[in-house]
Design a protein around this motif. Structure first.
Motif, short mmCIF file in Angstrom:
data_model
loop_
_atom_site.label_atom_id
_atom_site.label_comp_id
_atom_site.label_asym_id
_atom_site.label_seq_id
_atom_site.Cartn_x
_atom_site.Cartn_y
_atom_site.Cartn_z
N GLY A 761 0.82 -1.20 0.00
CA GLY A 761 0.00 0.00 0.00
C GLY A 761 0.86 1.26 0.00
N LYS A 762 0.23 2.39 0.19
CA LYS A 762 0.94 3.67 0.17
C LYS A 762 1.46 3.98 1.57
CE LYS A 762 0.51 8.22 -1.97
NZ LYS A 762 -0.39 9.13 -2.70
N PHE A 763 2.70 4.52 1.66
CA PHE A 763 3.30 4.83 2.96
C PHE A 763 4.36 5.90 2.78
CE2 PHE A 763 5.77 1.47 1.00
CZ PHE A 763 7.09 1.85 1.22
N SER A 764 4.89 6.37 3.93
CA SER A 764 6.01 7.30 3.91
C SER A 764 7.06 6.80 4.89
CB SER A 764 5.56 8.72 4.27
OG SER A 764 6.61 9.64 4.04
N LEU A 765 8.27 7.43 4.86
CA LEU A 765 9.40 6.93 5.63
C LEU A 765 10.13 8.06 6.36
CD1 LEU A 765 10.95 4.62 2.89
CD2 LEU A 765 9.68 3.84 4.90
N SER A 766 10.72 7.72 7.50
CA SER A 766 11.61 8.66 8.18
C SER A 766 12.93 8.70 7.42
CB SER A 766 11.84 8.25 9.62
OG SER A 766 12.77 7.17 9.69
N GLU A 767 13.82 9.65 7.79
CA GLU A 767 15.09 9.82 7.07
C GLU A 767 16.03 8.64 7.24
OE1 GLU A 767 17.82 12.65 8.62
OE2 GLU A 767 16.90 12.65 10.61
N LYS A 768 15.80 7.79 8.28
CA LYS A 768 16.71 6.68 8.55
C LYS A 768 16.31 5.39 7.81
CE LYS A 768 19.31 8.92 11.45
NZ LYS A 768 19.38 8.59 12.87
N VAL A 769 15.33 5.49 6.91
CA VAL A 769 14.86 4.32 6.18
C VAL A 769 15.04 4.55 4.68
CG1 VAL A 769 12.98 2.68 5.85
CG2 VAL A 769 13.14 3.96 8.00
N ILE A 770 15.65 3.55 4.01
CA ILE A 770 15.92 3.65 2.56
C ILE A 770 14.85 2.88 1.80
CG2 ILE A 770 17.54 3.06 0.71
CD1 ILE A 770 19.78 3.20 2.80
N PRO A 771 14.20 3.50 0.82
CA PRO A 771 13.28 2.74 -0.04
C PRO A 771 14.07 1.97 -1.10
CG PRO A 771 13.31 5.03 -0.72
CD PRO A 771 14.23 4.94 0.48
N LEU A 772 13.77 0.70 -1.26
CA LEU A 772 14.42 -0.12 -2.29
C LEU A 772 13.40 -0.38 -3.39
CD1 LEU A 772 16.38 -2.66 -0.03
CD2 LEU A 772 17.29 -0.64 -1.22
N ILE A 773 13.44 0.43 -4.42
CA ILE A 773 12.46 0.37 -5.50
C ILE A 773 13.13 -0.24 -6.73
CG2 ILE A 773 10.94 1.71 -7.01
CD1 ILE A 773 10.78 3.77 -4.71
N VAL A 774 12.59 -1.36 -7.18
CA VAL A 774 13.16 -2.07 -8.34
C VAL A 774 13.09 -1.18 -9.57
CG1 VAL A 774 12.92 -4.09 -9.83
CG2 VAL A 774 12.53 -4.30 -7.35
N GLN A 775 14.17 -1.21 -10.34
CA GLN A 775 14.19 -0.41 -11.56
C GLN A 775 13.07 -0.86 -12.50
OE1 GLN A 775 17.97 0.53 -13.30
NE2 GLN A 775 19.08 0.05 -11.40
N GLU A 776 12.49 0.10 -13.16
CA GLU A 776 11.25 -0.11 -13.90
C GLU A 776 11.35 -1.27 -14.88
OE1 GLU A 776 7.37 0.43 -14.34
OE2 GLU A 776 8.60 1.71 -13.03
N GLU A 777 12.47 -1.40 -15.61
CA GLU A 777 12.58 -2.42 -16.65
C GLU A 777 12.72 -3.84 -16.08
OE1 GLU A 777 16.74 -0.68 -16.02
OE2 GLU A 777 14.65 0.02 -16.07
N LEU A 778 12.99 -3.94 -14.75
CA LEU A 778 13.17 -5.25 -14.14
C LEU A 778 11.96 -5.73 -13.33
CD1 LEU A 778 16.85 -4.86 -12.82
CD2 LEU A 778 16.10 -5.94 -14.95
N LYS A 779 10.99 -4.87 -13.14
CA LYS A 779 9.90 -5.17 -12.22
C LYS A 779 9.15 -6.47 -12.55
CE LYS A 779 8.88 -0.66 -10.25
NZ LYS A 779 7.89 0.44 -10.10
N LYS A 780 8.97 -6.75 -13.82
CA LYS A 780 8.21 -7.94 -14.21
C LYS A 780 8.99 -9.23 -13.99
CE LYS A 780 5.29 -5.68 -17.68
NZ LYS A 780 4.91 -5.65 -19.11
N ASN A 781 10.30 -9.11 -13.81
CA ASN A 781 11.15 -10.30 -13.74
C ASN A 781 11.69 -10.60 -12.34
OD1 ASN A 781 11.04 -10.67 -16.62
ND2 ASN A 781 12.45 -8.94 -16.80
N LEU A 782 11.35 -9.76 -11.38
CA LEU A 782 11.88 -9.95 -10.03
C LEU A 782 10.75 -10.02 -9.00
CD1 LEU A 782 14.94 -7.51 -10.15
CD2 LEU A 782 14.99 -10.02 -10.20
N ASP A 783 10.88 -10.94 -8.07
CA ASP A 783 9.89 -11.11 -7.01
C ASP A 783 10.39 -10.40 -5.75
OD1 ASP A 783 7.47 -12.63 -5.85
OD2 ASP A 783 9.11 -13.21 -4.48
N LEU A 784 9.59 -9.48 -5.21
CA LEU A 784 10.04 -8.66 -4.08
C LEU A 784 10.29 -9.49 -2.82
CD1 LEU A 784 7.79 -5.47 -4.41
CD2 LEU A 784 10.21 -5.72 -4.97
N ILE A 785 9.47 -10.52 -2.60
CA ILE A 785 9.64 -11.32 -1.38
C ILE A 785 10.96 -12.10 -1.46
CG2 ILE A 785 8.62 -13.07 0.12
CD1 ILE A 785 7.03 -10.47 -0.09
N TYR A 786 11.28 -12.62 -2.65
CA TYR A 786 12.57 -13.30 -2.80
C TYR A 786 13.71 -12.32 -2.55
CZ TYR A 786 16.78 -15.29 -4.68
OH TYR A 786 18.07 -15.71 -4.80
#
Length: 863
Positions: A761-786
C-alpha cells in the motif's frame, strides 16, 4: 426492575438451602433476575416475562424452580399436573434440574429433563415435603441432582452397582501377579466383567454361566476351572458375539489368564479364582450405574502406574460430555456420525446412552438402528486390536438395558458393534488411508497430536496418487492430516467438534491449514481448555467448533464464540477430584444460547470469560490461541495467575517428549524442503543494478511533531526495533515536500538493521529508512519477497550496526544471488518458490523457538 429483590436485600443476602442460594420470590420476572445478575444474562425468549415463585441457584446455575400453590389449587391430580405444566417450560429454559411444586403441606418433585415425577430409592414417588429450612432438604436435593438424568427419574438405589472399587481391587490383583501393563490389566478386567455381566443379564446360561463355573471349584482343581473358562466359556461368548470377519475383533481379548493361542495360562489359576471370588462377593451386576458405564476406563486410568500411552484413546469424561452437549442438536434420527480416532468410543456412545429407545428399535427379531455411528482406530502399534475391542466392550456395557430385554439377539448386537467400530490396520495411515468426502453429518473427535515419524505417513501418502490429491495442505504432524480428513469427510452444512492442540492455532507453518479451515468452513466457536486437561500431556488444547460451508464461495459474516476455561470441574492432578469451579460447563451453556442468536449475543453477554470475536480477527497468518486475547487486567479480574506451566518433577519428562516430538516433526518438514527440487543456477547482481538508489527519502524536518500537525491515514515507518509498528504515526496524503512510496521494500540504516521489509500500500518513511524500489525495466522479472530474503542473507555477512551504518554508499556494490533459467534470464517462478521456502524456514525457526520456550518457562516442583 423488581423492587422485591431490593426491598428484601436478596441480591447480596439470599436465603440458603445448604450450599445453594434460595430466592423465595413471586413478584420478580425472569428478565429481572437476569438484569440483577442472579441468573445468566442470555435471551430466554417469551419465558422472560414469567415470574417464578422460587429459585435454588448456585453461581447463576439454576438447580431447581419452585412453584407455590394455594392448598385449594393443589388438591386433585389434575391440579397438580397443571402446576407442573405451568412451570416446566420456564424450568427448562433456565436449565434447572428439578421442578418443585408445593402448597407447603404436600410436594411434587419433577425431573425437568423428562417431565416425569421423581421416585425414591425404592421406586416410589417422593413424599417428602419441600421445607427450605428443613435439615434433610439439602441432602434430598443433592441426591436427586446426582441421580436424575434423561434416562432416570429415580434416586439411585443403594444396591445400584458402581464397581469402581471392584475394578481397583482386581487391577491390583492382576498386576501384582503378572506385572502386566495397565492397559492389559484393563482388558482382562473388562473381559471378566463382561463374563459376569452377561451371566447376570441372562445371556450366558447353564454351563456357560458365571455361577456355574464358580460352583465347579467344588470337586475340580483351580487349573481345571481356568481351562473350562478358556476352552468352553470364551468360545461361547465369541459365538454369541461373532467377530468382525474383516478385522477379526470381537468384544473380549484379555491375554493374562488366556494366551493368544486361546490356552489357559499355567500358574495364574489361583489369582483367577481370587478374582472370580471378588466378582461373586460383589453381587449382581445387573443394574449398572449410568456414571460407571461412562467412567469405567477413567477409573482404571486413575489407578494406572504408567499413563504414557493412554492419551491415544482416552479423553476425560467431563470433556466428552461437554462436547456431546454442544453437538446434541445435530445428534438425531437419520444422522451419520463419525469419530475417526475413536479410542474406546465415548464420543459416539455418550450421545446414545440416554436415548437407546429413540435411536434403536427391536422389531420382529431384528435390531434396527435409526442412527449411524462409525468409529475408526488404528490402536497401539504393538497390539493394535485392543482399542477397538475395548470400544465394542464399552458399547455392550452402554447397551446393557437393551440387551437384557433381548438376550436372544446377541448376533444382531454383535453385528451392530462390528459395524460401529472398525479397526484400520490395512495401512500405517489407519483412518487416513481412505479419501472420504461429503460423508458425515457430524464428526466428534480427539485426534492424535504431533508424533515423531509423521514424515512416514506423508511418505506413504506420496505413494498413492489419490491421497496426494486428497491431502494438499502439507500441515504439520498427524493432527494436521486428521484436520484435513475431517473437513473433507463432512457433508456440506455438516458440523464437527474437535479437540485440537495449540500447535494448529499457533504454528506459523500451519497458516495454510488455518486458511483451509476458513475457505471450507464457518468457524463457530473456540473454547480454550486449561493446561493439563488431559492425563498424558501438559499441552494446551481447545474445542474447535466448525460447520462445513455449502460451497467454498460462501463468506462467513457471523462472529465466533470464544471462551477461556480455567477449571473444568475436576482437579488437574493425578487424582482428578471433583471441584466446584466448572468454567467448561458454563462455556457449553452459553454456546447453546449463542447458536440461536449469533449476531446479537455479544450485546447481552456479561461473562468476562466469554468473548464474541469478529470473524475478521481469524486471519491465517495470525495465531488463534484465543486465551491470549484477554488482557492482563481481565485475567487479574478473573483471578488467573501467571500462566507459566507448573509441573511435578516426574511430569517434566512428558513435556520433554512432547517438545521433542514436535521438533522432530519440524525437522522432517525441513528435510522435505531440502529435497523438494533440483538446485537452481544463480547470477550475481549488485544492489545498484537492481534498485533505483536515486530515490530520495524525507529529510530531518519530517518529525513526529510535523506528523502530529498533519494527521492523516498514510502510515509513516521509522528505523524502529519494531518496524511492524507505525511509531511515527499517520500523515495526510499529498503534502508538499513529503515523499510517498507504494508496494516496495525498505531498508533501515540503523534500528532493526539486518532486516528488509515489504511494505504494501501507500506509505512514507523517516530519514533513517531507505526505499528499495526495483528499476522499472526489471519489475516484471523480479519477485520482491525473494529479494527481501536474498538481501537479508547477504547483508548478514557485512556486520552492519550503529558503528557501521548501512547507508546507500555502503550497500550499493553488495551482490545478491538471483536464480536464472536455462536461457540465462531471471527465473521468476523459481524466485517465488524459493521465497516460499525462505518464509517457511522463518516460520519453522519461530516454531522451534516457541517449543523451547515451553521448557524454559516451565516451573518444576520437587514436592
Amino acid at each position: 426492575m423488581s423492587e422485591e429483590l431490593l426491598q428484601r436485600d436478596l441480591i447480596k443476602n439470599p436465603e440458603k438451602i445448604g450450599k445453594w442460594d434460595f430466592y423465595n420470590i413471586g413478584a420478580t420476572s425472569v428478565k429481572n433476575l437476569k438484569e440483577f445478575g442472579l441468573i445468566r444474562n442470555v435471551d430466554y425468549g417469551k419465558e422472560e416475562r414469567k415470574k417464578v415463585d422460587g429459585l435454588i441457584v448456585q453461581k447463576k446455575n439454576v438447580i431447581a424452580v419452585v412453584e407455590y400453590k394455594k392448598p385449594s389449587e393443589f388438591k386433585t391430580v389434575a391440579q397438580k399436573n397443571k402446576a407442573i405444566k405451568q412451570e416446566l417450560e420456564v424450568a427448562r429454559k433456565l436449565g434447572a434440574h428439578i421442578l418443585i411444586a408445593t402448597d407447603t403441606k404436600e410436594t411434587v418433585w419433577v425431573n425437568v429433563l423428562t417431565g416425569n415425577k421423581i421416585k425414591d430409592e425404592n421406586g416410589n414417588l417422593i413424599k417428602d415435603n419441600f421445607d427450605p429450612k428443613g435439615e434433610k432438604t439439602p441432602d434430598l436435593i443433592e441426591k436427586i441432582k446426582y441421580s436424575i438424568n434423561e434416562l432416570s427419574d429415580q434416586i439411585k438405589p443403594k444396591e445400584l452397582v458402581n464397581p469402581t472399587d471392584l475394578a481397583k481391587q482386581i487391577w491390583q490383583d492382576i498386576w501384582s501377579v503378572s506385572g502386566a501393563t495397565p492397559e492389559n490389566c484393563l482388558y482382562t478386567f473388562v473381559e471378566l466383567f463382561i463374563f459376569k455381566y452377561l451371566s447376570d443379564l441372562g445371556v450366558l446360561q447353564g454351563i456357560f454361566n458365571f455361577n456355574t463355573l464358580y460352583s465347579s471349584y467344588d470337586g475340580n482343581t483351580e487349573d481345571e476351572v481356568l481351562e473350562t473358562y478358556a476352552n468352553t466359556i470364551r468360545p461361547k461368548i465369541k459365538t454369541l458375539f461373532p467377530e468382525n470377519p474383516i478385522d477379526k475383533t470381537t468384544i473380549i481379548n484379555g491375554t493374562i489368564f488366556v494366551s493368544k493361542d486361546q490356552k489357559a495360562v499355567q500358574g495364574y489359576s489361583t489369582v483367577f479364582k481370587k478374582v472370580l471370588k471378588k466378582f461373586k462377593d460383589y453381587g449382581k451386576l445387573e443394574h449398572i450405574d449410568y456414571d460407571f458405564k461412562s467412567q469405567l476406563f477413567e477409573s482404571f486410568l486413575k489407578e494406572s502406574i504408567s499413563k504414557k500411552n493412554w492419551g491415544q484413546f482416552f479423553t476425560p469424561i467431563k470433556v466428552v460430555r461437554a462436547v456431546v452437549e454442544m453437538a446434541k442438536d445435530d445428534i438425531k434420527v437419520g444422522a451419520k456420525i463419525c469419530d475417526p480416532a475413536c479410542g474406546v468410543g465415548k464420543f459416539l456412545l455418550e450421545p446414545v446412552i440416554t436415548k437407546l429407545d429413540q435411536f434403536y428399535e427391536v422389531k420382529k427379531g431384528k435390531l434396527i438402528p435409526k442412527i449411524t455411528i462409525q468409529g475408526y482406530d488404528k490402536g497401539f502399534d504393538k497390539d493394535e486390536q485392543k482399542t477397538i475391542i475395548l470400544a465394542k466392550a464399552n458399547m455392550l456395557i452402554y447397551f446393557s438395558d437393551l440387551i437384557k430385554e433381548n438376550p436372544n439377539l446377541t448376533t444382531e448386537f454383535s453385528k451392530l458393534f462390528n459395524e460401529s467400530f472398525i479397526l484400520k490396520t490395512n495401512s500405517i495411515l489407519g483412518t487416513l488411508s481412505e479419501s472420504v468426502e461429503n460423508e458425515y453429518d457430524l464428526i466428534v473427535t480427539n485426534p492424535p497430536y504431533v508424533t515423531s515419524g509423521s514424515s512416514n505417513l506423508k511418505d506413504e501418502i506420496k505413494k498413492d496418487g489419490d491421497l496426494v490429491n486428497y491431502y494438499k495442505i502439507n500441515a504439520i504432524g498427524v493432527e494436521g492430516l486428521f484436520m484435513e480428513w475431517i473437513v473433507r469427510a463432512l457433508k456440506p452444512n455438516g458440523k464437527a467438534f474437535i479437540i485440537v492442540p495449540d500447535g494448529i492455532f499457533n504454528r506459523q507453518n500451519d497458516k495454510n491449514l488455518r486458511q483451509f479451515l476458513l475457505d471450507e468452513c464457518y468457524i463457530d466457536g473456540i473454547i480454550s481448555l486449561p493446561i493439563k486437561t488431559f492425563f498424558t500431556t501438559p499441552k494446551r488444547t481447545y474445542v474447535l467448533c466448525i460447520t462445513k460451508k455449502p460451497d467454498n464461495k460462501s463468506i462467513q459474516t457471523d462472529p465466533v464464540f470464544t471462551y477461556f476455561v480455567s477449571e473444568m470441574g475436576e482437579s488437574r492432578d493425578v487424582y482428578r477430584f471433583d471441584i466446584e469451579q466448572d468454567d467448561l460447563n458454563e462455556a457449553v451453556m452459553l454456546y447453546s444460547f449463542f447458536k440461536g442468536n449469533k449476531q446479537n449475543f455479544a450485546k447481552i453477554n456479561t461473562d468476562i470469560r466469554c468473548k464474541i470475536q469478529p470473524i475478521e480477527k481469524f486471519q491465517p497468518e495470525n495465531h488463534w490461541c484465543v486465551e491470549r486475547w484477554w488482557s492482563k487486567e481481565e485475567k487479574e479480574e478473573l483471578g488467573i495467575e501467571d500462566e507459566n506451566l507448573k509441573l511435578k518433577i516426574e511430569e517434566f519428562p512428558t513435556l520433554l517428549d512432547e517438545v521433542s516430538n514436535s521438533i522432530i516433526s519440524i525437522k522432517e518438514e525441513v528435510q522435505e524442503l531440502a529435497t523438494e527440487s533440483e538446485k537452481p543456477k544463480f547470477v550475481k547482481k549488485k544492489i545498484k543494478e537492481i534498485f533505483d538508489l536515486k530515490q530520495k527519502t524525507n529529510n530531518s524536518k519530517f518529525t513526529k511533531t510535523f506528523i502530529d500537525k498533519n494527521k492523516g491515514t498514510i502510515p509513516v515507518y521509522s528505523a524502529s526495533k519494531f518496524p511492524e509498528n507505525v511509531d511515527y504515526g499517520y500523515v495526510k496524503d499529498n503534502l508538499k515536500g513529503v515523499k510517498y512510496f507504494e508496494n516496495c521494500l525498505t531498508w533501515n540504516i540503523d534500528g532493526s538493521i539486518g532486516k528488509v521489509y515489504y511494505r504494501q500500500g501507500k506509505f512514507s518513511l523517516s530519514e533513517k529508512v531507505i526505499p528499495l524500489i526495483v528499476q522499472e525495466e526489471l519489475k516484471k522479472n523480479l519477485d520482491l519477497i525473494y529479494l527481501k530474503y536474498a538481501i537479508e542473507m547477504e547483508f548478514s555477512k557485512h556486520y552492519f550496526g550503529f558503528d557501521n551504518k548501512a547507508g546507500k554508499g555502503k550497500i550499493q556494490d553488495i551482490e545478491i544471488s538471483i536464480p536464472i533459467d536455462k536461457k540465462g534470464d531471471f527465473d521468476i517462478s523459481k524466485q517465488k518458490e524459493l521465497a516460499e521456502k525462505f518464509k517457511r524456514l522463518e516460520d519453522i525457526k519461530k516454531s522451534i523457538s516457541d517449543e523451547l520456550d515451553k521448557i524454559s518457562s516451565t516451573e518444576i516442583d520437587f514436592e
